[in-house]
Enzyme design. Structure first.
Site, PDB file in Angstrom:
ATOM      1  N   GLN A 104       6.832   1.376  10.281  1.00 19.12           N
ATOM      2  CA  GLN A 104       5.686   0.802   9.558  1.00 19.12           C
ATOM      3  C   GLN A 104       4.403   1.541   9.952  1.00 19.12           C
ATOM      4  O   GLN A 104       4.092   1.678  11.131  1.00 19.12           O
ATOM      5  CB  GLN A 104       5.526  -0.696   9.844  1.00 19.12           C
ATOM      6  CG  GLN A 104       4.573  -1.326   8.824  1.00 19.12           C
ATOM      7  CD  GLN A 104       4.176  -2.758   9.114  1.00 19.12           C
ATOM      8  OE1 GLN A 104       3.757  -3.072  10.220  1.00 19.12           O
ATOM      9  NE2 GLN A 104       4.299  -3.625   8.124  1.00 19.12           N
ATOM     10  N   TYR A 176      -5.632  -5.268   7.137  1.00 19.53           N
ATOM     11  CA  TYR A 176      -5.933  -3.944   7.683  1.00 19.53           C
ATOM     12  C   TYR A 176      -6.501  -3.020   6.585  1.00 19.53           C
ATOM     13  O   TYR A 176      -6.732  -3.451   5.455  1.00 19.53           O
ATOM     14  CB  TYR A 176      -4.696  -3.367   8.384  1.00 19.53           C
ATOM     15  CG  TYR A 176      -4.277  -4.268   9.525  1.00 19.53           C
ATOM     16  CD1 TYR A 176      -5.135  -4.467  10.614  1.00 19.53           C
ATOM     17  CD2 TYR A 176      -3.090  -4.984   9.495  1.00 19.53           C
ATOM     18  CE1 TYR A 176      -4.801  -5.340  11.644  1.00 19.53           C
ATOM     19  CE2 TYR A 176      -2.743  -5.864  10.521  1.00 19.53           C
ATOM     20  CZ  TYR A 176      -3.601  -6.036  11.599  1.00 19.53           C
ATOM     21  OH  TYR A 176      -3.278  -6.902  12.608  1.00 19.53           O
ATOM     22  N   ARG A 228       4.050  -2.991   1.909  1.00 22.43           N
ATOM     23  CA  ARG A 228       3.817  -4.406   2.252  1.00 22.43           C
ATOM     24  C   ARG A 228       2.398  -4.835   1.858  1.00 22.43           C
ATOM     25  O   ARG A 228       1.445  -4.085   2.051  1.00 22.43           O
ATOM     26  CB  ARG A 228       4.020  -4.632   3.755  1.00 22.43           C
ATOM     27  CG  ARG A 228       4.108  -6.114   4.082  1.00 22.43           C
ATOM     28  CD  ARG A 228       4.552  -6.410   5.494  1.00 22.43           C
ATOM     29  NE  ARG A 228       5.263  -7.685   5.508  1.00 22.43           N
ATOM     30  CZ  ARG A 228       5.374  -8.468   6.555  1.00 22.43           C
ATOM     31  NH1 ARG A 228       4.857  -8.120   7.710  1.00 22.43           N
ATOM     32  NH2 ARG A 228       6.040  -9.609   6.481  1.00 22.43           N
ATOM     33  N   GLY A 321      11.285 -12.578  11.397  1.00 22.29           N
ATOM     34  CA  GLY A 321      10.502 -12.082  12.504  1.00 22.29           C
ATOM     35  C   GLY A 321      10.772 -12.893  13.752  1.00 22.29           C
ATOM     36  O   GLY A 321      11.660 -12.590  14.547  1.00 22.29           O
ATOM     37  N   ARG A 322      10.020 -14.006  13.886  1.00 18.71           N
ATOM     38  CA  ARG A 322      10.097 -14.798  15.123  1.00 18.71           C
ATOM     39  C   ARG A 322      11.511 -15.243  15.451  1.00 18.71           C
ATOM     40  O   ARG A 322      11.910 -15.255  16.622  1.00 18.71           O
ATOM     41  CB  ARG A 322       9.149 -15.997  14.997  1.00 18.71           C
ATOM     42  CG  ARG A 322       7.684 -15.591  15.043  1.00 18.71           C
ATOM     43  CD  ARG A 322       6.761 -16.705  14.629  1.00 18.71           C
ATOM     44  NE  ARG A 322       6.930 -17.040  13.220  1.00 18.71           N
ATOM     45  CZ  ARG A 322       6.270 -18.003  12.593  1.00 18.71           C
ATOM     46  NH1 ARG A 322       5.407 -18.728  13.258  1.00 18.71           N
ATOM     47  NH2 ARG A 322       6.477 -18.236  11.302  1.00 18.71           N
TER      48      ARG A 322
HETATM   49  C1  LIG Z   1       4.584 -11.138  17.310  1.00 15.95           C
HETATM   50  C2  LIG Z   1       4.276 -10.795  15.887  1.00 15.95           C
HETATM   51  C3  LIG Z   1       3.790  -9.540  15.577  1.00 15.95           C
HETATM   52  C4  LIG Z   1       3.603  -9.162  14.226  1.00 15.95           C
HETATM   53  N1  LIG Z   1       3.229  -7.866  13.941  1.00 15.95           N
HETATM   54  C5  LIG Z   1       3.251  -7.435  12.653  1.00 15.95           C
HETATM   55  C6  LIG Z   1       3.111  -6.054  12.339  1.00 15.95           C
HETATM   56  O1  LIG Z   1       2.987  -5.188  13.220  1.00 15.95           O
HETATM   57  N2  LIG Z   1       3.133  -5.714  11.032  1.00 15.95           N
HETATM   58  C7  LIG Z   1       3.288  -6.627  10.020  1.00 15.95           C
HETATM   59  O2  LIG Z   1       3.303  -6.246   8.849  1.00 15.95           O
HETATM   60  N3  LIG Z   1       3.465  -7.935  10.298  1.00 15.95           N
HETATM   61  C8  LIG Z   1       3.475  -8.357  11.574  1.00 15.95           C
HETATM   62  N4  LIG Z   1       3.736  -9.677  11.853  1.00 15.95           N
HETATM   63  C9  LIG Z   1       4.099 -10.607  10.755  1.00 15.95           C
HETATM   64  C10 LIG Z   1       5.634 -10.664  10.584  1.00 15.95           C
HETATM   65  O3  LIG Z   1       6.131  -9.453  10.051  1.00 15.95           O
HETATM   66  C11 LIG Z   1       6.084 -11.801   9.649  1.00 15.95           C
HETATM   67  O4  LIG Z   1       5.522 -11.618   8.368  1.00 15.95           O
HETATM   68  C12 LIG Z   1       5.670 -13.194  10.169  1.00 15.95           C
HETATM   69  O5  LIG Z   1       5.971 -13.309  11.540  1.00 15.95           O
HETATM   70  C13 LIG Z   1       6.366 -14.314   9.388  1.00 15.95           C
HETATM   71  O6  LIG Z   1       7.756 -14.201   9.506  1.00 15.95           O
HETATM   72  P1  LIG Z   1       8.590 -15.129  10.539  1.00 15.95           P
HETATM   73  O7  LIG Z   1       8.254 -16.543  10.216  1.00 15.95           O
HETATM   74  O8  LIG Z   1      10.031 -14.779  10.254  1.00 15.95           O
HETATM   75  O9  LIG Z   1       8.171 -14.777  11.927  1.00 15.95           O
HETATM   76  C14 LIG Z   1       3.866 -10.088  13.189  1.00 15.95           C
HETATM   77  C15 LIG Z   1       4.311 -11.379  13.521  1.00 15.95           C
HETATM   78  C16 LIG Z   1       4.529 -11.737  14.840  1.00 15.95           C
HETATM   79  C17 LIG Z   1       5.081 -13.109  15.133  1.00 15.95           C
END
Ligand SMILES: Cc1cc2nc3c(=O)[nH]c(=O)nc-3n(C[C@H](O)[C@H](O)[C@H](O)COP(=O)(O)O)c2cc1C
Length: 374
Positions: A104, A176, A228, A321-322
Site C-alpha cells: 500500500q 491522506y 482505496r 483488519g483487527r
Molecule cells: C492498527 C490499524 C492500522 C491501520 N492502518 C491502516 C493503513 O495503514 N492503511 C489503511 O488504508 N487503513 C488502515 N487502517 C484501517 C483498516 O485497513 C480497516 O479499514 C479498519 O481497521 C476497519 O476494518 P476492521 O474492522 O476489520 O479492523 C488501520 C486500522 C487499524 C486498526
C-alpha cells in the site's frame, strides 16, 4: 467446512487473469514497528507471516513514496531504491505462506507530524489544517511539486515490482494526500488540480495513470493495481457520498484490478448526498460499480456469521483488519469447520503467541475502545 461459508472460499479471477484463492483479504494496518532507517524489522515480518496463511491477499501497512509523505513514526519506507531489499523481505514472507503481497503506497500530506518530514515542511493541496487537535499548518504544494509526487508514486511502484510484490494499492483514503486533493474541504486550489469535482479528481487519476504506465513498462499483466478510498468526510464542505459515487464511477472504467472502500463498519449508511440514506454505503457502491471491477468491503467483521452476512450483500471480496490481529487463524478455522473456536476479543496476555510487535501491541492496549477486549 460448514457449507454456509463455502462461498467465501470460492476463487475469484481478477481482470488481469490472476486468480485469488478465496474472497478474504488482510486489510492494511500500520504497525509503527520498522527500523529508524525505514527498513522492516524481523518482528514486523513475523507478524505478517503469522497472518498470511489463510487469506488470498495481504495488503501491507501503508508506506510513503517520498520523504515529505511520511505519516507515522517507525513507518517502513519505499521512497528510495536502497529500500528494495527490505521491501522484498516482506513480500517473500507473505508469499511464502501462500498469499499475494500487495504494497500500500501513500503520501500523508497534512497528516504528517512536523517532526517526521524534512525541515518540518508539512504539505497539502492547500493550506487548510486537518480538523484535529495539534494539527500542523500545511503549506500548499506548488504545481511542480505535485508533479514530483505523482512521479514518486510511479517510482515506488517500480520498486514494488523489483522487490517482487504481486501488486500495489494506491491509498486514496483516510484523509491522506490523495483524498486531500479530492476533498472540497482541503483543496481550495484554482489551478488544474482544484476547483470543480472534475478538477479535484485530476491528482488521484494522474496517480492511477502513472502507476499503470510504470506497470505496463516494468511488469507483466499479472501485476495487480488496486485503489482505496473513503466514502465521506464529516465537514461541510467535504466529500459526500454523491461525489464518491462519481469518483468510483470513473475509477471503475480505469482498468484497475480492484477498488477498496475504507470503513470501520461494513453496514454503515451514508450521511448525505444520496436520496436513499437507508441503503448502506456498500449497496450504493455496488450499484454504481456493477460488474466492472471487484470491490473489497471491510469493517468490523469478527465472526464467520458477520462475514457471511457481509458477503451476501454481493461484495466480491472482504477485508479483515483487527480480527486478524486478534485471531491470526480466523480463515483456517472457518475452512476447517472450527468457526466456533474463533476468538473475537484481544487476549492481553498473549502478545507473544499472537506474534504482534511491541509498538503495535502498546498502541492497541493503550487505546481503549479501538480493539474489542480493550
Ligand atoms: C492498527 C490499524 C492500522 C491501520 N492502518 C491502516 C493503513 O495503514 N492503511 C489503511 O488504508 N487503513 C488502515 N487502517 C484501517 C483498516 O485497513 C480497516 O479499514 C479498519 O481497521 C476497519 O476494518 P476492521 O474492522 O476489520 O479492523 C488501520 C486500522 C487499524 C486498526
Amino acid at each position: 467446512m460448514n457449507p454456509e461459508y463455502q462461498d467465501l472460499f470460492s476463487p475469484l479471477t481478477l481482470k488481469n487473469g490472476v486468480e485469488l484463492k478465496n474472497r478474504l483479504v488482510m486489510a492494511p494496518m500500520t504497525n509503527s514497528s520498522s527500523n529508524p532507517d525505514g527498513t522492516v524489522t524481523d518482528a514486523e515480518v513475523n507478524y505478517y507471516a503469522r497472518r498470511s496463511k489463510g487469506v488470498s491477499m495481504v495488503i501491507t501497512a501503508t508506506t510513503y513514496v517520498i520523504p515529505s509523505g511520511k505519516g507515522f513514526p517507525n513507518e517502513f519506507a519505499a521512497d528510495r531504491d536502497a529500500m528494495i531489499p527490505s521491501l522484498s523481505k516482506l513480500a517473500k514472507a507473505i508469499q511464502a505462506q501462500g498469499a499475494k503481497a500487495i504494497l500500500q503506497i501513500f503520501h500523508a500530506g497534512k497528516m504528517s507530524p512536523t517532526e517526521l518530514v524534512p525541515d518540518g515542511d508539512v504539505v497539502s493541496a492547500s493550506d487548510v489544517p486537518a480538523n484535529r487537535e495539534g494539527a500542523a499548518q500545511p503549506r500548499s504544494l506548488r504545481e511542480e511539486e505535485v508533479e514530483e509526487i505523482i512521479e514518486a508514486f510511479g517510482e515506488t511502484t517500480r520498486r514494488a515490482i523489483e522487490a517482487g510484490y504481486d501488486g500495489v494499492e494506491i491509498h486514496g483514503a483516510n484523509g491522506y494526500l490523495i483524498q486531500q486533493f479530492f476533498s472540497p474541504h482541503s483543496n481550495l486550489r484554482e489551478d488544474r488540480f482544484g476547483g470543480s469535482l472534475e478538477k479535484r479528481m485530476t491528482f488521484p487519476l494522474a496517480i492511477v495513470d502513472k502507476v499503470q504506465s510504470v506497470v505496463a513498462e516494468h511488469a507483466d499483466d499479472s501485476f495487480i493495481v488496486g485503489y482505496r478510498f473513503s466514502p465521506e468526510e464529516p465537514e461541510t464542505p467535504g466529500i459526500t457520498m454523491e461525489e464518491t459515487l462519481h469518483l468510483v464511477d470513473v475509477l471503475a472504467d480505469k482498468n484497475l484490478d480492484y477498488l477498496h472502500v475504507s470503513l470501520f463498519d461494513f453496514f454503515s449508511k451514508p450521511r448525505r448526498g444520496v436520496e436513499d440514506l437507508e441503503k448502506t454505503r456498500i449497496a450504493h457502491l455496488l450499484e454504481t460499480i456493477g460488474e466492472r471491477v471487484p470491490l473489497i468491503g471491510v469493517g468490523s467483521i469478527y465472526t464467520a456469521e458477520d462475514a457471511k452476512l457481509a458477503f451476501n450483500t454481493g461484495v466480491p471480496l472482504l477485508a479483515l483488519g483487527r480480527e486478524l490481529v486478534i485471531d491470526p487463524d480466523w480463515v483456517q478455522k472457518i475452512a476447517e469447520g472450527r468457526e466456533s473456536e474463533i476468538i473475537t476479543e484481544i487476549n492481553k496476555e498473549k502478545q507473544e503467541e499472537l506474534v504482534v510487535p511491541d509498538p503495535l501491541w502498546k498502541n492497541i492496549i493503550n487505546t481503549p475502545g479501538w480493539f474489542p477486549g480493550v
